[in-house]
Design an enzyme around this catalytic site. Structure first.
Site, PDB file in Angstrom:
ATOM      1  N   CYS A  12    -132.759 -68.529  -5.164  1.00  0.00           N
ATOM      2  CA  CYS A  12    -133.811 -68.249  -4.156  1.00  0.00           C
ATOM      3  C   CYS A  12    -134.258 -67.318  -4.121  1.00  0.00           C
ATOM      4  O   CYS A  12    -135.706 -66.334  -3.656  1.00  0.00           O
ATOM      5  CB  CYS A  12    -134.521 -69.067  -3.431  1.00  0.00           C
ATOM      6  SG  CYS A  12    -133.201 -68.906  -2.472  1.00  0.00           S
ATOM      7  N   GLU A  31    -138.078 -74.714   2.592  1.00  0.00           N
ATOM      8  CA  GLU A  31    -137.726 -73.829   2.371  1.00  0.00           C
ATOM      9  C   GLU A  31    -137.986 -73.138   0.599  1.00  0.00           C
ATOM     10  O   GLU A  31    -136.949 -74.316   0.166  1.00  0.00           O
ATOM     11  CB  GLU A  31    -135.548 -73.458   2.780  1.00  0.00           C
ATOM     12  CG  GLU A  31    -135.593 -72.901   4.382  1.00  0.00           C
ATOM     13  CD  GLU A  31    -135.840 -72.419   5.084  1.00  0.00           C
ATOM     14  OE1 GLU A  31    -136.878 -71.205   4.615  1.00  0.00           O
ATOM     15  OE2 GLU A  31    -136.770 -72.507   6.020  1.00  0.00           O
ATOM     16  N   GLY A  79    -141.944 -78.823  -1.951  1.00  0.00           N
ATOM     17  CA  GLY A  79    -142.469 -78.740  -0.754  1.00  0.00           C
ATOM     18  C   GLY A  79    -143.758 -79.222  -0.161  1.00  0.00           C
ATOM     19  O   GLY A  79    -144.449 -79.235   1.201  1.00  0.00           O
ATOM     20  N   GLU A 113    -133.227 -71.053   8.490  1.00  0.00           N
ATOM     21  CA  GLU A 113    -131.509 -71.707   8.886  1.00  0.00           C
ATOM     22  C   GLU A 113    -130.258 -70.438   8.937  1.00  0.00           C
ATOM     23  O   GLU A 113    -130.781 -69.804   9.162  1.00  0.00           O
ATOM     24  CB  GLU A 113    -131.909 -72.645   7.361  1.00  0.00           C
ATOM     25  CG  GLU A 113    -132.808 -73.531   6.889  1.00  0.00           C
ATOM     26  CD  GLU A 113    -132.220 -73.965   5.384  1.00  0.00           C
ATOM     27  OE1 GLU A 113    -131.650 -74.845   5.514  1.00  0.00           O
ATOM     28  OE2 GLU A 113    -131.940 -73.535   4.427  1.00  0.00           O
ATOM     29  N   ASN A 137    -129.588 -75.229  -7.184  1.00  0.00           N
ATOM     30  CA  ASN A 137    -129.537 -73.891  -7.572  1.00  0.00           C
ATOM     31  C   ASN A 137    -127.967 -73.103  -6.582  1.00  0.00           C
ATOM     32  O   ASN A 137    -127.260 -72.682  -6.958  1.00  0.00           O
ATOM     33  CB  ASN A 137    -129.956 -73.322  -7.807  1.00  0.00           C
ATOM     34  CG  ASN A 137    -130.708 -72.855  -6.189  1.00  0.00           C
ATOM     35  OD1 ASN A 137    -130.789 -73.809  -5.686  1.00  0.00           O
ATOM     36  ND2 ASN A 137    -131.063 -71.485  -6.459  1.00  0.00           N
TER      37      ASN A 137
HETATM   38  P1  NAP Z   1    -136.846 -79.728  -6.586  1.00  0.00           P
HETATM   39  O1  NAP Z   1    -137.361 -80.200  -7.909  1.00  0.00           O
HETATM   40  O2  NAP Z   1    -137.837 -79.589  -5.792  1.00  0.00           O
HETATM   41  O3  NAP Z   1    -136.432 -80.081  -6.120  1.00  0.00           O
HETATM   42  C1  NAP Z   1    -135.867 -80.620  -4.778  1.00  0.00           C
HETATM   43  C2  NAP Z   1    -134.552 -81.273  -4.419  1.00  0.00           C
HETATM   44  O4  NAP Z   1    -135.877 -82.704  -3.857  1.00  0.00           O
HETATM   45  C3  NAP Z   1    -134.241 -82.261  -5.416  1.00  0.00           C
HETATM   46  O5  NAP Z   1    -133.275 -82.723  -4.682  1.00  0.00           O
HETATM   47  C4  NAP Z   1    -134.636 -83.163  -5.670  1.00  0.00           C
HETATM   48  O6  NAP Z   1    -134.674 -84.689  -6.634  1.00  0.00           O
HETATM   49  C5  NAP Z   1    -136.358 -83.657  -4.426  1.00  0.00           C
HETATM   50  N1  NAP Z   1    -137.274 -84.187  -4.587  1.00  0.00           N
HETATM   51  C6  NAP Z   1    -138.336 -83.699  -6.151  1.00  0.00           C
HETATM   52  N2  NAP Z   1    -139.489 -84.479  -6.050  1.00  0.00           N
HETATM   53  C7  NAP Z   1    -138.937 -84.994  -4.550  1.00  0.00           C
HETATM   54  C8  NAP Z   1    -140.017 -85.101  -3.884  1.00  0.00           C
HETATM   55  N3  NAP Z   1    -141.578 -85.835  -4.242  1.00  0.00           N
HETATM   56  N4  NAP Z   1    -140.080 -86.318  -2.344  1.00  0.00           N
HETATM   57  C9  NAP Z   1    -138.753 -85.981  -1.603  1.00  0.00           C
HETATM   58  N5  NAP Z   1    -137.383 -85.793  -3.085  1.00  0.00           N
HETATM   59  C10 NAP Z   1    -137.639 -84.676  -3.726  1.00  0.00           C
HETATM   60  O7  NAP Z   1    -136.346 -78.428  -6.645  1.00  0.00           O
HETATM   61  P2  NAP Z   1    -135.540 -78.206  -7.932  1.00  0.00           P
HETATM   62  O8  NAP Z   1    -135.680 -77.194  -9.087  1.00  0.00           O
HETATM   63  O9  NAP Z   1    -133.959 -78.859  -7.830  1.00  0.00           O
HETATM   64  O10 NAP Z   1    -135.039 -76.058  -7.314  1.00  0.00           O
HETATM   65  C11 NAP Z   1    -135.612 -74.844  -7.315  1.00  0.00           C
HETATM   66  C12 NAP Z   1    -136.221 -74.450  -6.134  1.00  0.00           C
HETATM   67  O11 NAP Z   1    -135.474 -74.467  -5.232  1.00  0.00           O
HETATM   68  C13 NAP Z   1    -136.883 -73.199  -6.630  1.00  0.00           C
HETATM   69  O12 NAP Z   1    -138.441 -72.855  -5.932  1.00  0.00           O
HETATM   70  C14 NAP Z   1    -136.125 -71.892  -5.566  1.00  0.00           C
HETATM   71  O13 NAP Z   1    -136.716 -70.890  -5.699  1.00  0.00           O
HETATM   72  C15 NAP Z   1    -135.724 -72.793  -4.633  1.00  0.00           C
HETATM   73  N6  NAP Z   1    -134.788 -72.993  -3.930  1.00  0.00           N
HETATM   74  C16 NAP Z   1    -135.474 -71.932  -2.333  1.00  0.00           C
HETATM   75  C17 NAP Z   1    -133.913 -72.083  -1.808  1.00  0.00           C
HETATM   76  C18 NAP Z   1    -134.787 -71.366  -0.083  1.00  0.00           C
HETATM   77  O14 NAP Z   1    -133.698 -71.204   0.525  1.00  0.00           O
HETATM   78  N7  NAP Z   1    -136.057 -70.700  -0.198  1.00  0.00           N
HETATM   79  C19 NAP Z   1    -132.732 -71.624  -1.648  1.00  0.00           C
HETATM   80  C20 NAP Z   1    -132.226 -72.526  -2.874  1.00  0.00           C
HETATM   81  C21 NAP Z   1    -133.780 -72.564  -3.995  1.00  0.00           C
HETATM   82  P3  NAP Z   1    -134.795 -84.671  -7.823  1.00  0.00           P
HETATM   83  O15 NAP Z   1    -133.206 -83.446  -8.311  1.00  0.00           O
HETATM   84  O16 NAP Z   1    -133.765 -86.040  -7.695  1.00  0.00           O
HETATM   85  O17 NAP Z   1    -135.750 -84.144  -8.287  1.00  0.00           O
END
Ligand code: NAP
Length: 511
Positions: A296, A262, A245, A476, A164
Site C-alpha cells: 500500500c 486502512e 472499504g 494503526e 499483501n
Molecule cells: P480487498 O479485496 O479489499 O480484500 C481485503 C479483505 O477484505 C480480504 O480479506 C477480503 O476477502 C475481504 N473482503 C472483500 N470484500 C468484502 C466484503 N464485502 N465484506 C467483508 N470483507 C470483504 O483488498 P486486497 O486485494 O486483499 O488488498 C489490496 C488492497 O489493500 C490495496 O488497495 C492496498 O493498497 C490495500 N492495503 C492497504 C494497507 C494500508 O495499511 N493502508 C495495507 C495493505 C494493503 P477475500 O480475500 O476472501 O476476497
C-alpha cells in the site's frame, strides 16, 4: 490451553486446514474446502482450507462474545504474558513460516522471513504496551473527588485483512486487540490463509483461553459480509481496497459499530534537482518494485525536477530492466510473481491501457512467460515516462510493479502534483536542502512522510495510516492502536459522607 493441530488431515498428499472456533480446530459446517496455490507455480497446491459460511461466522462470533467478559477481566499482565509467549513460539518457526509466506504470497524469501520476523516484533511490542498505563487522572472542581479515565475494550472485534502482508497486518491488528482486552473473529484474505493459520496456532499454543481468538477462512461474500453485519461485533478493523472499504462504511453507518479502514495509496517520491541521485535512485526503485509493487506504501509516481528528469529516467530504466524476476524461493531473485493470475492479468491490462493513454513505455510492459515463468503470475517491472498526472496511471493505484515518471518545474509544482490525487498514504522527498525538506513536510498530504528514504518504510512502534481516501482518519500500530481498540470510561469517585456530616444532615444542621 494447548490447541489441537490446525491440520484437519491430508488428502492426496495435500494438507487441509480448518477454522479455529471456541478453542478448537474444526472444518466448515458445510465441510467444503477451497484451494490455495503457489503464485510462482500454479501446479503447486499449498493447501486446502475451510470454505466457511454464515453458520461458521455465527459460531465464531458466539464464541468470541461468550469469552469477552472473562478476557476483559483478565489482568493486563497476564494478557501481556500470552503475547510474549506467542512471540517466542512464532520466532522459533520464523524460517518455516517465512518460507510458507513466500510459497503462498509470492514475495521473495528474504521478504517472507523479514515479514514474519516483523510479526514477532509486533507481538513483543504489544506485550509491552499491555503493561503501560491507559488512563489519566484529572483535577476536579471538587477537591475531594477522585476523577480519572480508564480504557476498556470494545468487546468483539472483527479483523479483516488483505493478502499483501499476510502475517504482519493480521498481527498488528490482533496483538493490540487482544492486549487491550478484546476478543477477535479473524477473517484473512482468501489468497493467504496459511499465514493466518500459523499466527493463530502460535497465539493458541501460547495459552489464549477458548473463544478469545477465532479464525474463519472463506470467501468475502460468505464470511466477510455476515461478519460485518453481525450486531454482536462492536469493532471492525479492515485493511484492503477502497472499493470494499466504501461498502463497509455504508453497512456500518446503518447499524453502528466502531470502524477502522486502512486503504490504498498512490504514493509519490519527489526528486529535486539538488538530490543525491544515486541515493534517490536506489530508494525509488526499491519503493516501487519490492514485493512486486504490491505494498500500500509502494512508490507509484516518481515526480522529478525537469532539470534532471532525462538522465534520471534513463538510470531508472537501467536499474528496473536489470532486476532479477523469478522464483521467489531462489536467493538471487529480487522480484517474485504477483499474488495470483487474476492480479497479473489485471496489471498487464492496466499497462496496456496506460500505453494507449499516451504514457511512454520504456521498460517492461506486460507478462513474463519465458524460463518457466509461464507457470506463475509474473509481470515485468515496468517503467513509464511522460506520465500525465491526471491520467489513470497518474491517479489510480495499480498495485503491481509499475512506476510512472512525471516531470515538474521545482518544488512547488512537485508538491501540488503529489497532492492532486484522492489518496494520501505515504510520500518521499529527495533533497539536500533542509528548508525544502521542512516545507515538504508542511505541505504534503500524506499520513507517512519520508525525507531521503523510500515511501515503503514503516516501523511498528509509530503510528501508521493515511490521510484523505487512504484511511478513516484513524491510525494503526504503536500507541495509536490503543485509540481504536479501546473506549473511554470517565470515573468520578467521591468519598462517602463522614458520620458527622450524616448526623448534621439528619438533624437539619443543628448538631
Ligand atoms: P480487498 O479485496 O479489499 O480484500 C481485503 C479483505 O477484505 C480480504 O480479506 C477480503 O476477502 C475481504 N473482503 C472483500 N470484500 C468484502 C466484503 N464485502 N465484506 C467483508 N470483507 C470483504 O483488498 P486486497 O486485494 O486483499 O488488498 C489490496 C488492497 O489493500 C490495496 O488497495 C492496498 O493498497 C490495500 N492495503 C492497504 C494497507 C494500508 O495499511 N493502508 C495495507 C495493505 C494493503 P477475500 O480475500 O476472501 O476476497
Amino acid at each position: 490451553m494447548v490447541a489441537a493441530p490446525s491440520r484437519a488431515g491430508t488428502a492426496g498428499g495435500v494438507e487441509t486446514y480448518g477454522n479455529f472456533v471456541g478453542g478448537e480446530w474444526r472444518p466448515a459446517a458445510s465441510g467444503d474446502l477451497f484451494e490455495n496455490r503457489n503464485p510462482a507455480d500454479r501446479d503447486d497446491l499449498v493447501g486446502r482450507f475451510a470454505a466457511s459460511g454464515e453458520e461458521d461466522v455465527r459460531a465464531a462470533v458466539a464464541a468470541a462474545a461468550e469469552a469477552a467478559e472473562g478476557w476483559r477481566l483478565t489482568s493486563a499482565i497476564a494478557r501481556s504474558g500470552i503475547l510474549l509467549k506467542a512471540a517466542a513460539i512464532l520466532e522459533s518457526r520464523v524460517q518455516q513460516v517465512g518460507r510458507e509466506l513466500t510459497r503462498e504470497e509470492g514475495k521473495t524469501l528474504k521478504e517472507g522471513i523479514g515479514e514474519t520476523t516483523r510479526a514477532v516484533q509486533i507481538l513483543r511490542y504489544y506485550a509491552g504496551e499491555a503493561q503501560q498505563p491507559t488512563g489519566e487522572h484529572y483535577p476536579s472542581m471538587s477537591p475531594a473527588t477522585l476523577l480519572y479515565t480508564q480504557r476498556e475494550p470494545l468487546g468483539v472485534v472483527a479483523v479483516i485483512t488483505p493478502w499483501n502482508f499476510p502475517i504482519a497486518i493480521p498481527t498488528w491488528k490482533i496483538a493490540p486487540a487482544l492486549a487491550y482486552g478484546n476478543t477477535v473473529v479473524f477473517k484473512p484474505a482468501s489468497l493467504t490463509p496459511l499465514c493466518a493459520v500459523r499466527l493463530v496456532e502460535a497465539l493458541a499454543e501460547a495459552g489464549l483461553p477458548p473463544g478469545v481468538l477465532n479464525l474463519v477462512t472463506g470467501a468475502a461474500s460468505a464470511v466477510g459480509d455476515p461478519l460485518v453485519r453481525d450486531e454482536r461485533v462492536t469493532g471492525i478493523t479492515f485493511t484492503g481496497s477502497n472499493a470494499v472499504g466504501g461498502e463497509l462504511r455504508k453497512i456500518v453507518a446503518e447499524r453502528g459499530a466502531k470502524l477502522q479502514l486502512e486503504l490504498g495509496g498512490k504514493n509519490p517520491a519527489i526528486v529535486l534537482a539538488d538530490a543525491d541521485v544515486d541515493h534517490a535512485l536506489g530508494h525509488v526503485v526499491n519503493g516501487a518494485m519490492m514485493s512486486a509493487g504490491q505494498k500500500c506504501t509502494a512508490t507509484s509516481r516518481a515526480i522529478v525536477d525537469r532539470e534532471l528528469v532525462g538522465p534520471f529516467t534513463e538510470r531508472l530504466r537501467e536499474r528496473i530492466a536489470g532486476l532479477v524476476v523469478g522464483d521467489p524461493q531462489r536467493p538471487e531473485t529480487q522480484i517474485g510473481p504477483l499474488v495470483d493470475e487474476g492480479n497479473a492479468e489485471r496489471v498487464a491490462g492496466e499497462i496496456e491501457r496506460a500505453t494507449q493513454d499516451g504514457a511512454r513505455l520504456i521498460a517492461g510492459g506486460g507478462r513474463l512467460t519465458d524460463n518457466g515463468r509461464g507457470r506463475g503470475a509474473y509481470v515485468a517491472p515496468t517503467l513509464f515516462a511522460d506520465v500525465d498526472p491526471d491520467s489513470r496511471l497518474g491517479q489510480e493505484e495499480l498495485f503491481g510493479p509499475v512506476l510512472g515518471v512525471i516531470a515538474v518545474d521545482g518544488m512547488d509544482e512537485a508538491v501540488a502534483v503529489a497532492n492532486r490525487v484522492r489518496f494520501g498514504l505515504s510520500a518521499s522527498l529527495f533533497t539536500r536542502d533542509l528548508g525544502r525538506a521542512l516545507a515538504f513536510v508542511q505541505g504534503i498530504q500524506a499520513g507517512i512522510v519520508h525525507v531521503n528514504s523510500e515511501t515503503a518504510g514503516a516501523e511498528p512502534q509509530v503510528p501508521f495510516g493515511g490521510m484523505k481516501g487512504s484511511s478513516s482518519y484513524s491510525r494503526e500500530q504503536g500507541k495509536a492502536a490503543r485509540d481504536f481498540f479501546t473506549q473511554l470510561k470517565t470515573v468520578y469517585i467521591d468519598p462517602p459522607p463522614t458520620p458527622v456530616a450524616v448526623a448534621e444532615r439528619r438533624s437539619g444542621g443543628a448538631a
